[in-house]
Design an enzyme around this catalytic site. Sequence first.
Site, short mmCIF file in Angstrom:
data_model
loop_
_atom_site.label_atom_id
_atom_site.label_comp_id
_atom_site.label_asym_id
_atom_site.label_seq_id
_atom_site.Cartn_x
_atom_site.Cartn_y
_atom_site.Cartn_z
N ASP A 23 -8.63 -8.70 4.52
CA ASP A 23 -8.29 -7.60 5.42
C ASP A 23 -9.36 -7.42 6.49
O ASP A 23 -10.09 -6.44 6.46
CB ASP A 23 -8.11 -6.31 4.61
CG ASP A 23 -7.48 -5.20 5.44
OD1 ASP A 23 -6.97 -5.50 6.52
OD2 ASP A 23 -7.53 -4.04 5.00
N GLU A 63 -12.30 -1.73 12.53
CA GLU A 63 -12.37 -1.03 11.25
C GLU A 63 -13.56 -1.47 10.42
O GLU A 63 -14.32 -0.63 9.91
CB GLU A 63 -11.07 -1.29 10.48
CG GLU A 63 -11.06 -0.67 9.09
CD GLU A 63 -9.74 -0.86 8.37
OE1 GLU A 63 -8.82 -1.49 8.95
OE2 GLU A 63 -9.62 -0.38 7.23
N GLU A 112 0.82 -1.21 0.00
CA GLU A 112 0.00 0.00 0.00
C GLU A 112 0.86 1.26 0.00
O GLU A 112 0.56 2.23 0.69
CB GLU A 112 -0.97 -0.01 1.19
CG GLU A 112 -1.93 -1.19 1.15
CD GLU A 112 -2.95 -1.22 2.30
OE1 GLU A 112 -4.02 -1.77 2.09
OE2 GLU A 112 -2.65 -0.69 3.38
#
Lengths: 663, 663
Positions: free
Chosen positions: A359, A387, A280
């Site tokens: 993820d 998240e 990333e």
Amino acid sequence: MPLPVPVLPEGVDPAWLPPAAFRAIGGRRTLIRGSAPLVETVHGEVVQACRRFGGRVVRGAPDGGAYDLALALGAEGPEPLGEEGFTCAREGGTTTVTASGGRGLLYGLFHVVRLGDDAFRGERAREVHRPALALRMLDHWDNVAVHPVMGQVERGYAGGSLFWRDGSARGELDRVRAYGRLLAACGINAVSVNNVNVHAAEARLLTDRIGEVADIAAALRPYGIRTHLSVSFAAPVTLGGLPTADPLDGAVRDWWAGATRRVYEAIPDFGGYVVKADSEGQPGPFAYGRSHAEGANLLAAALEPFGGTVHWRAFVYDHRQDWRDRTTDRARAAYDHFVPLDGEFAEQAVLQVKHGPMDFQVREPVSPLIGAMPRTRLAVELQATQEYTGQQRHVCWLGPMWSGVLRFRHEHDQSVGELARGGLVAVSNAGGDPFWTGHPLAQANLYTFGRLAWQPDAEPRAVLDEWIKLSFPAAPPQLADGLHAVLDGSWRTYEKYTAPLGVGFMVQPGHHYGPSVDGYEYSPWGTYHFADRDGIGVDRSVATGTGYAGQYPKPWAELYESPDTCPDELLLFFHHVPYGHVLKSGKTVIQHIYDTHFEGVEEVEEARSVWASLAGLVDPARHARVAERYEEQLRGAREWRDQVNSYFFRKSGVPDGRGRRIC
Amino acid sequence: MPLPVPVLPEGVDPAWLPPAAFRAIGGRRTLIRGSAPLVETVHGEVVQACRRFGGRVVRGAPDGGAYDLALALGAEGPEPLGEEGFTCAREGGTTTVTASGGRGLLYGLFHVVRLGDDAFRGERAREVHRPALALRMLDHWDNVAVHPVMGQVERGYAGGSLFWRDGSARGELDRVRAYGRLLAACGINAVSVNNVNVHAAEARLLTDRIGEVADIAAALRPYGIRTHLSVSFAAPVTLGGLPTADPLDGAVRDWWAGATRRVYEAIPDFGGYVVKADSEGQPGPFAYGRSHAEGANLLAAALEPFGGTVHWRAFVYDHRQDWRDRTTDRARAAYDHFVPLDGEFAEQAVLQVKHGPMDFQVREPVSPLIGAMPRTRLAVELQATQEYTGQQRHVCWLGPMWSGVLRFRHEHDQSVGELARGGLVAVSNAGGDPFWTGHPLAQANLYTFGRLAWQPDAEPRAVLDEWIKLSFPAAPPQLADGLHAVLDGSWRTYEKYTAPLGVGFMVQPGHHYGPSVDGYEYSPWGTYHFADRDGIGVDRSVATGTGYAGQYPKPWAELYESPDTCPDELLLFFHHVPYGHVLKSGKTVIQHIYDTHFEGVEEVEEARSVWASLAGLVDPARHARVAERYEEQLRGAREWRDQVNSYFFRKSGVPDGRGRRIC
């Protein structure tokens, strides 16, 4: 000298260590023997408890009286206890905890705290307690400087950082000590203090700002917690002024050796580095044509003389994927990338693998990489910060999910908990919030993580009840049952009203809160569901799909390969099926989607009313905070329900079998 | 004393006033007569031109010689010219421009600049030029302080603000003067210097920071531009410390009267206020149970003694709409809200209406409000900044769209251009960028806006050629034709590869760049397309829909009411139709979607290659900037094509009639 227990700032919640949790010890007579820094911590804890509840504590030689509790260092039994193990027994009216190291004695003390009055009843046969995993770590995704997009804490939902504020160390070390104390009480022994995405200010923690890390390390040390640091692979260039960060370059190796030596000068028990490389946008060894083993070994070599380790994250994938390309599969990436490197990593290098291949979605299969690198020390990474699971505005107790991961058995009949020789890691959900975790009930996730890291095969519901008993001492049955009820099924509830059947990523891009069914469908992130008017899901079979199912050993590879044998809850992760496909439950996929979304909302309504019924049994501030978050959770759950159901109704044209209104 | 022409900072593009544009004047002999501040501006322009090209300029009385050009103030002809009109004629070898005011003379000068050598050939019959609209205004959505989400310029794609930087006035007043000069050259005479969303720092421009506005006003004044200010309706509370901002409260009226008097003390020719009230979170009269007429009249009364006006925006709608509710229609909102107030607005209050009922989409019908308030002064608001039309990374010349709006005839056979008695306004696309507008070719939008504001029935393609001729003096035909080619059809091209048939809002939420077909489908913003597996579009008919079509007078109401008579390009704005619905073009809706999206990309590819062929004919910096943006435009167009086509293929299941690959 007993070390005083840290004083919580006014208004900060004591979490699972309220004063009353020490009542059983504090009202009794305790003998403490042995000498080590952490024995002072133990002593301080008992002193404070006795001060509050009228008991007595004697240090050193017995004074001739009878003791209810003896906490003694050095009495090695037949089996090695190591630095962290302890024994516990009760005989002749005395409960005895022995340990060969200070940390073991501290964990033994907290064991007695958990037992409460039970520790002092009848006789107890000698039990040996040792952590299954040597490293039980929290990774903080805290930024030193406020990041323009990600803020002070990346994916943080609990106020600011405990360590940093606006570019500087926050300096509230009493709060840090109190945090360390909470972590020790659930068994955590390592903390990484900054975000794996290492920006400019954060990079300098390694060098000229190491003193700020040393201050944190000093605050955490009395609770047996070692401090780790996320570093940038490009540090030799950006901080050292070298022309390269090539891991095979001699000057680069020297730079890391020197930098690491200076870290240990400041923090003699420093734990090591955490590295997100070639991921990333972070720098990594690929830029120099080197492998990730070569990259990790560079840092391992620098840490080796001091006994530190590098945690090298396996979260490497193409985040600029073309959504039109159905042959590339992000789920395959970590396995494809790292398995060929098995055996090449140095002993001081730990490969840190996310528990699922994607993820931290609400439902993923267990990463096949975990069972596929027998010659590599692996750590498994969980995400306590919610998240993708409601961002601490929704109740979502992750104990059952984590336990399922840890008990999952790969090849050779080893469970994930056994395979995680490099430790268990969680992204922390804690911050400067007065309740530590934003949502007061999210404390249960942090506690559960620690306990599962200590004992991966623990029964999560027993851990939950342990947390309830500690956090709400002397709770009447209605309260204890109510807390258990709203937490126990909350992960399943969250799953019901969000993305169905393992498909994942139906969230709003960027912040990841709230639904957007197509939010990541045409994105470069490798996150697709491929819903069309006929069906939905990703074909990851070997026969007709991306081949991901083949990354598992038997029996998993065979089980996942066919929609007939694939578990319902992962069906859309592994297969693209028509909306009319009949699940093992007997329902069609589309009816399952409708039903679970209606049910999920109903379950939130039910949980909200259970919580409302607990008013008066919970302190008002905590009750109000949770009640307020239930309103948001219910609003959010309804939004999820309606968007997901409408999306699939519009796409499939199949009406709800029960005739409910779908827009 | 002639006023020196502002010097452009190094590297800043001269846009449509390059030195060579003054060659025809600068090489000749010019007489300037008359006395007024703006005559000094005219004089300065001619002096500089003559210095560069060897001509001569005489001020005041003729010196006995022959003049090629006479620019004379005060010679009123048979018809009143007003402050801004001028005449132009050529007789006996002298071209004569006359005006009764300095601004008229300045506009006359720029008229001669546009004519170039043609102004000095043969004889020219006397022509009278007067602006059709008295107010030709740019609204800058510039923030003084950098907004955490919107940045320095809300929806700005041209670098920073020309006026503000990081909370302070930028202070580069030469650049502001140069900006004013460019605006004057296309006929713009008013600028509002801050965002209609008035945050805390910006609010104070009205009071203690008015000096910063006065500096800008002083820089713009020599080019005939009056300065306006966006103000917060809550200013009496937030700045004045009053307990209310109720428009009928005496103390509130007094506060505005006093504040406005102080504004005029600082800026005697101040233009007035711009107000966004009760819209997207801005404060307004609703809080006090008052109407928007009462709100606007409050400010009009304060401005009236000084001849200022308040521009009161009609952009009022429910931005917290429930997407499940199909009866509420944002398109109806402005009409429903404001038509009942017709006749209630004071003379100094101008209702500023966006040209379409939604929000600057690439295709909308003309707002029915514009023809429905005969007793109210209306201004029509366009958007030069390309929020929804490629954000100045894509070429999208909006001349044809704006011209279509301005020529649209409402009731009583009046065109929008005639109905806009309160002026024509555009949200500026200019900023601190060296090319002023980010994309160099977006300068054409700014220029075209000014010229259409002067003459709403102008032929936009003639304006485009005028811009080409000025900006690329002495362009060989290949260049002029190439520029015309890449700009002329660019709006249609952009429409083709983005949202089809008037449906709008298929953009990524927040920043509004790039496709997201469902991005605003389940949002609270009132922006839906209702696509399902069978069809798409919003039924706004009176018979079966939201009734919006009935807000138009005949023949529009009847035309829009039925899918059989509704123009193709607005079909999905007014009707929900099956994918198989056959358009007037003979194609089905779904095939139209596929075809236009393929065509749109092909047209971008073609434009890019035309641009490539112009290398060597355009200065390298400009050519490179445009070439680079064409790469992004092409990438973006392909992304739009593929996402839109895939979305509708997946939803409809209808294959492309021409067998092209759709993912």
